[in-house]
Design a protein around this motif. Structure first.
Motif, PDB file in Angstrom:
ATOM      1  N   ASP A 218      32.798  50.510  28.979  1.00 53.23           N
ATOM      2  CA  ASP A 218      33.723  49.372  28.914  1.00 53.23           C
ATOM      3  C   ASP A 218      33.428  48.307  29.971  1.00 53.23           C
ATOM      4  N   GLY A 219      32.332  48.449  30.685  1.00 56.61           N
ATOM      5  CA  GLY A 219      31.895  47.435  31.636  1.00 56.61           C
ATOM      6  C   GLY A 219      32.760  47.344  32.872  1.00 56.61           C
ATOM      7  N   SER A 220      32.533  46.294  33.644  1.00 61.14           N
ATOM      8  CA  SER A 220      33.272  46.015  34.869  1.00 61.14           C
ATOM      9  C   SER A 220      33.404  44.515  35.033  1.00 61.14           C
ATOM     10  N   ALA A 221      34.384  44.124  35.824  1.00 57.88           N
ATOM     11  CA  ALA A 221      34.614  42.700  36.087  1.00 57.88           C
ATOM     12  C   ALA A 221      34.709  42.471  37.585  1.00 57.88           C
ATOM     13  N   PHE A 222      34.430  41.248  37.979  1.00 60.64           N
ATOM     14  CA  PHE A 222      34.607  40.823  39.362  1.00 60.64           C
ATOM     15  C   PHE A 222      35.811  39.895  39.390  1.00 60.64           C
ATOM     16  N   VAL A 223      36.766  40.169  40.287  1.00 60.04           N
ATOM     17  CA  VAL A 223      38.006  39.392  40.332  1.00 60.04           C
ATOM     18  C   VAL A 223      38.198  38.790  41.723  1.00 60.04           C
ATOM     19  N   VAL A 224      38.605  37.516  41.734  1.00 62.31           N
ATOM     20  CA  VAL A 224      39.003  36.832  42.962  1.00 62.31           C
ATOM     21  C   VAL A 224      40.525  36.718  42.926  1.00 62.31           C
ATOM     22  N   HIS A 225      41.170  37.112  44.035  1.00 65.74           N
ATOM     23  CA  HIS A 225      42.626  37.069  44.139  1.00 65.74           C
ATOM     24  C   HIS A 225      43.077  35.831  44.913  1.00 65.74           C
ATOM     25  N   ALA A 226      44.342  35.474  44.757  1.00 65.44           N
ATOM     26  CA  ALA A 226      44.897  34.261  45.368  1.00 65.44           C
ATOM     27  C   ALA A 226      44.979  34.347  46.887  1.00 65.44           C
ATOM     28  N   GLY A 227      45.267  35.533  47.420  1.00 62.56           N
ATOM     29  CA  GLY A 227      45.471  35.669  48.852  1.00 62.56           C
ATOM     30  C   GLY A 227      44.516  36.655  49.482  1.00 62.56           C
ATOM     31  N   PRO A 228      44.637  36.824  50.800  1.00 63.66           N
ATOM     32  CA  PRO A 228      43.756  37.764  51.504  1.00 63.66           C
ATOM     33  C   PRO A 228      44.124  39.215  51.208  1.00 63.66           C
ATOM     34  N   ASP A 229      43.140  40.068  51.242  1.00 62.62           N
ATOM     35  CA  ASP A 229      43.312  41.511  51.124  1.00 62.62           C
ATOM     36  C   ASP A 229      43.621  42.026  52.529  1.00 62.62           C
ATOM     37  N   ASP A 230      44.686  42.812  52.675  1.00 58.19           N
ATOM     38  CA  ASP A 230      45.022  43.359  53.995  1.00 58.19           C
ATOM     39  C   ASP A 230      44.145  44.561  54.363  1.00 58.19           C
ATOM     40  N   LEU A 231      43.239  44.929  53.470  1.00 57.42           N
ATOM     41  CA  LEU A 231      42.240  45.981  53.673  1.00 57.42           C
ATOM     42  C   LEU A 231      42.835  47.373  53.905  1.00 57.42           C
ATOM     43  N   MET A 232      44.121  47.545  53.467  1.00 59.04           N
ATOM     44  CA  MET A 232      44.745  48.829  53.708  1.00 59.04           C
ATOM     45  C   MET A 232      45.724  49.284  52.634  1.00 59.04           C
ATOM     46  N   THR A 233      46.526  48.374  52.121  1.00 58.22           N
ATOM     47  CA  THR A 233      47.606  48.758  51.223  1.00 58.22           C
ATOM     48  C   THR A 233      47.068  49.122  49.839  1.00 58.22           C
ATOM     49  N   ASP A 234      47.435  50.318  49.384  1.00 54.70           N
ATOM     50  CA  ASP A 234      47.031  50.796  48.069  1.00 54.70           C
ATOM     51  C   ASP A 234      47.997  50.227  47.028  1.00 54.70           C
ATOM     52  N   PRO A 235      47.587  49.761  45.865  1.00 53.26           N
ATOM     53  CA  PRO A 235      46.257  49.892  45.315  1.00 53.26           C
ATOM     54  C   PRO A 235      45.382  48.644  45.446  1.00 53.26           C
ATOM     55  N   ALA A 236      45.920  47.500  45.898  1.00 49.95           N
ATOM     56  CA  ALA A 236      45.121  46.266  45.838  1.00 49.95           C
ATOM     57  C   ALA A 236      45.164  45.414  47.103  1.00 49.95           C
ATOM     58  N   GLY A 237      45.660  45.936  48.191  1.00 50.73           N
ATOM     59  CA  GLY A 237      45.628  45.191  49.442  1.00 50.73           C
ATOM     60  C   GLY A 237      46.580  44.019  49.533  1.00 50.73           C
ATOM     61  N   ASN A 238      47.606  43.990  48.651  1.00 53.60           N
ATOM     62  CA  ASN A 238      48.571  42.868  48.648  1.00 53.60           C
ATOM     63  C   ASN A 238      47.876  41.517  48.572  1.00 53.60           C
ATOM     64  N   SER A 239      46.824  41.435  47.775  1.00 56.02           N
ATOM     65  CA  SER A 239      46.026  40.204  47.723  1.00 56.02           C
ATOM     66  C   SER A 239      46.494  39.197  46.685  1.00 56.02           C
ATOM     67  N   GLY A 240      47.601  39.450  46.045  1.00 57.07           N
ATOM     68  CA  GLY A 240      48.189  38.453  45.151  1.00 57.07           C
ATOM     69  C   GLY A 240      47.563  38.405  43.772  1.00 57.07           C
ATOM     70  N   GLY A 241      47.939  37.344  43.045  1.00 60.23           N
ATOM     71  CA  GLY A 241      47.475  37.168  41.667  1.00 60.23           C
ATOM     72  C   GLY A 241      45.975  36.986  41.550  1.00 60.23           C
ATOM     73  N   ARG A 242      45.507  37.130  40.333  1.00 65.33           N
ATOM     74  CA  ARG A 242      44.081  36.989  40.030  1.00 65.33           C
ATOM     75  C   ARG A 242      43.809  35.545  39.617  1.00 65.33           C
ATOM     76  N   ILE A 243      42.940  34.863  40.353  1.00 63.79           N
ATOM     77  CA  ILE A 243      42.692  33.437  40.092  1.00 63.79           C
ATOM     78  C   ILE A 243      41.332  33.144  39.486  1.00 63.79           C
ATOM     79  N   ALA A 244      40.434  34.131  39.480  1.00 65.91           N
ATOM     80  CA  ALA A 244      39.121  33.944  38.855  1.00 65.91           C
ATOM     81  C   ALA A 244      38.586  35.307  38.471  1.00 65.91           C
ATOM     82  N   CYS A 245      37.708  35.314  37.456  1.00 63.90           N
ATOM     83  CA  CYS A 245      37.205  36.576  36.935  1.00 63.90           C
ATOM     84  C   CYS A 245      35.884  36.344  36.225  1.00 63.90           C
ATOM     85  N   GLY A 246      35.017  37.342  36.263  1.00 67.43           N
ATOM     86  CA  GLY A 246      33.764  37.314  35.527  1.00 67.43           C
ATOM     87  C   GLY A 246      33.351  38.727  35.151  1.00 67.43           C
ATOM     88  N   VAL A 247      32.760  38.891  33.980  1.00 66.53           N
ATOM     89  CA  VAL A 247      32.323  40.193  33.472  1.00 66.53           C
ATOM     90  C   VAL A 247      30.867  40.405  33.854  1.00 66.53           C
TER      91      VAL A 247
END
Length: 178
Positions: A145-174
């Protein structure tokens, strides 16, 4: 003496040529290795850069070249599904985590393979980041099923599971083999 020196140098060269790539230090480029590319689009379908995955000894090297993104710090991740349906890109699924680790390099139970360092973009909307993920494979990245690369709206806190509180998804590529 001269003949012995040439023989020793020749034997060393043959020995190096015969070394297999498994003995290379993690991150060393692999001759003839595979690569994949994801062209990044925002919700309006505008080209905002690309992410590249390249085989290296012991893992995959990911590089991101972004343009036309909002200035600031953005969490960037590999996601499990090769789909990027706008406007929110939720079809990309969760983070790529084949080893079932927790999220974040600052998490004592992490990181997972989809975690990357934050991308910092300047006032011109441009930014780059690169990282080698030990243990990651092209076969895993380009699975059924492939994979995608996603850019989030905010910074990743590098700790909080599951996504680092990095906010919405603003860009994506397969990712596609290249």
């Amino acid at each position: 003496m001269r003949i012995a020196t040439f023989a020793l140098v020749g034997a060393a060269a043959l020995g190096l040529a015969a070394c297999d790539q498994k003995g290379l230090e993690t991150g060393t480029p692999v001759a003839g290795g595979q690569s994949a590319r994801a062209m990044l689009m925002n919700a309006a379908g505008v080209d905002v850069g690309r992410a590249t995955a390249t085989d290296v000894a012991g893992g995959l090297r990911f590089t991101v070249d972004a343009k036309a993104l909002p200035p600031g710090t953005h969490g960037v991740h590999i996601h499990t599904t090769g789909r990027c349906d706008a406007p929110d890109f939720t079809t990309a699924g969760g983070h790529w985590n084949p080893t079932s680790m927790k999220h974040g390099s600052m998490n004592p139970q992490g990181p997972h393979e989809g975690d990357l360092p934050n991308l910092i973009t300047g006032t011109d909307g441009r930014g780059t980041v690169g990282v080698t993920i030990p243990g990651a494979t092209m076969a895993g990245l380009l699975d059924a099923d492939g994979s995608a690369f996603v850019v989030h709206a905010g910074p990743d806190d590098l700790m909080t599971d599951p996504a680092g509180n990095s906010g919405g998804r603003i860009a994506c590529g397969v990712f596609q083999a290249s």
